[in-house]
Every structure is written in C-alpha cells, then in structure tokens.
Scaffold this motif. Structure first.
Motif, PDB file in Angstrom:
ATOM      1  N   ALA A 161      16.394   4.896  40.991  1.00  0.00           N
ATOM      2  CA  ALA A 161      17.261   3.931  40.688  1.00  0.00           C
ATOM      3  C   ALA A 161      16.773   2.529  40.877  1.00  0.00           C
ATOM      4  O   ALA A 161      16.933   1.585  39.754  1.00  0.00           O
ATOM      5  CB  ALA A 161      18.344   3.920  42.013  1.00  0.00           C
ATOM      6  N   VAL A 187      14.740   2.168  37.554  1.00  0.00           N
ATOM      7  CA  VAL A 187      15.727   1.803  36.515  1.00  0.00           C
ATOM      8  C   VAL A 187      16.223   0.413  36.442  1.00  0.00           C
ATOM      9  O   VAL A 187      16.270   0.030  35.436  1.00  0.00           O
ATOM     10  CB  VAL A 187      16.992   2.902  36.382  1.00  0.00           C
ATOM     11  CG1 VAL A 187      18.013   2.531  35.542  1.00  0.00           C
ATOM     12  CG2 VAL A 187      16.233   4.289  36.037  1.00  0.00           C
ATOM     13  N   GLU A 188      16.401  -0.073  37.497  1.00  0.00           N
ATOM     14  CA  GLU A 188      17.209  -1.300  37.758  1.00  0.00           C
ATOM     15  C   GLU A 188      15.955  -2.366  37.403  1.00  0.00           C
ATOM     16  O   GLU A 188      16.167  -3.309  36.522  1.00  0.00           O
ATOM     17  CB  GLU A 188      17.655  -1.582  39.154  1.00  0.00           C
ATOM     18  CG  GLU A 188      18.925  -0.808  39.244  1.00  0.00           C
ATOM     19  CD  GLU A 188      19.619  -0.918  40.754  1.00  0.00           C
ATOM     20  OE1 GLU A 188      20.712  -0.484  40.907  1.00  0.00           O
ATOM     21  OE2 GLU A 188      18.743  -1.231  41.690  1.00  0.00           O
ATOM     22  N   VAL A 205      22.614   5.232  36.764  1.00  0.00           N
ATOM     23  CA  VAL A 205      22.611   4.637  38.211  1.00  0.00           C
ATOM     24  C   VAL A 205      23.898   4.230  38.682  1.00  0.00           C
ATOM     25  O   VAL A 205      24.118   4.486  40.018  1.00  0.00           O
ATOM     26  CB  VAL A 205      21.342   3.868  38.347  1.00  0.00           C
ATOM     27  CG1 VAL A 205      21.234   3.135  39.459  1.00  0.00           C
ATOM     28  CG2 VAL A 205      20.129   4.409  37.809  1.00  0.00           C
ATOM     29  N   LYS A 256      15.463  -2.622  46.184  1.00  0.00           N
ATOM     30  CA  LYS A 256      15.272  -1.367  46.542  1.00  0.00           C
ATOM     31  C   LYS A 256      13.729  -0.772  46.805  1.00  0.00           C
ATOM     32  O   LYS A 256      13.456  -0.185  47.527  1.00  0.00           O
ATOM     33  CB  LYS A 256      15.998  -0.337  45.444  1.00  0.00           C
ATOM     34  CG  LYS A 256      17.408  -0.514  45.557  1.00  0.00           C
ATOM     35  CD  LYS A 256      17.910   0.562  44.331  1.00  0.00           C
ATOM     36  CE  LYS A 256      19.576   0.368  44.479  1.00  0.00           C
ATOM     37  NZ  LYS A 256      20.087  -0.739  44.209  1.00  0.00           N
ATOM     38  N   ALA A 264      15.640   9.678  44.456  1.00  0.00           N
ATOM     39  CA  ALA A 264      16.735   8.941  43.650  1.00  0.00           C
ATOM     40  C   ALA A 264      16.495   7.433  43.989  1.00  0.00           C
ATOM     41  O   ALA A 264      17.030   6.700  43.243  1.00  0.00           O
ATOM     42  CB  ALA A 264      17.958   9.594  44.294  1.00  0.00           C
TER      43      ALA A 264
END
Length: 160
Positions: free
Chosen positions: A77, A80-81, A104, A49, A73
């Motif tokens: 996301a 966070v990943e 997420v 991402k 977002a």
C-alpha cells in the motif's frame, strides 16, 4: 461519376459530451494541476506508511484491523501510494497506477473506513473514495497533453 460528401458527425457522436466546450489548453492545464495535487496526496500517504511511521508500525496497524499479510500489505500500500503518486504527477503508466491505487483504496475502505461512516474527520471513507474515483477518472479518460503518457503516445503515432 458523382461524389458525395458527408457532413461531420455531431460533436456528441464524436465523444464530446460537454454542453459548453472547454479549450484544450484549459482542459490540459486543469488535468495537470489535478494530477499534481492528487499525486502529492498519494505521496504523503505513502511516505507516512513507509517512512514516518515505518512499514513495521503500519503493518501492526494493518494487522489490528484484520488486513491479511499485514506487513506485506503495508509495504504494498505504501509503495503504491508513494511510487504511484510520483508516476501520476509525471502522467506515466497512468492506467496501471489507477488500477493499483483503486485496489489500495478499496482495501482501505473495507478494512479501515467502512464502519466509521462517511466523514473523514470521524475515520470515515470519504477521502479514500475521492482518491479512488479521481485516479480512476485519469485511468479511464487520460492524463492530458502535459504528461509522459501523451508524449509516448504522440511519438508512437508519429512513427505509424
């Protein structure tokens, strides 16, 4: 003066729910291996991402499927990943990581995978569900002895 002794509570009442007990070292090694593999999967998706596709392209995709504040977002996301995967491998701040990853994955479920059925090969929701459930288990049950969380908890207990 009389003294009474009480028998220890049955294992089921002490929180043990397995019919066949697993030695602690086997459990802890299994938790470590599972954390590492799940963390690698999260890191790969976050890296994709943020770096491979880039936050801009990921944000454009998020916008195309109706994610609000798509660019933010995408960064959230991916972050966070990526960071969550690293922290999960370390077994650090696991309840927080679990909560954020579940959020997420729920967003991915709602905006991307819900209408595609179950199977990931068809764009379905099975992978995001498995990731969310697996990380939720770590958040609820713990990371095992071989984790930074356990090291910190042990030091706190030693000071008490």
């Amino acid at each position: 003066m009389t003294t009474t002794t009480t028998a220890p509570a049955p294992r089921a009442l002490q929180g043990e729910t397995r019919l066949v007990p697993v030695p602690a070292i086997v459990r802890d090694i299994g938790l470590l291996i599972t954390r590492v593999l799940l963390g690698v999967v999260l890191i790969a998706h976050g890296w994709e991402k943020l770096v491979t596709n880039g936050a801009g392209a990921t944000g454009e995709f998020f916008d195309s499927v109706g994610v609000p504040a798509a660019r933010a977002a995408a960064v959230f996301a991916g972050g966070v990943e990526l960071v969550g995967g690293i922290l999960l491998i370390l077994g650090l701040l696991t309840p927080l990581v679990a909560a954020l990853v579940v959020v997420v994955m729920f967003g991915a479920f709602l905006f991307v995978h819900l209408g595609a059925g179950v199977y990931a090969t068809n764009g379905g929701w099975e992978l995001v569900a498995v990731i969310a459930l697996a990380v939720a288990v770590f958040g609820l049950v713990g990371t095992g002895r071989y984790s930074v969380d356990a090291l910190i908890a042990g030091r706190r207990a030693a000071r008490a």
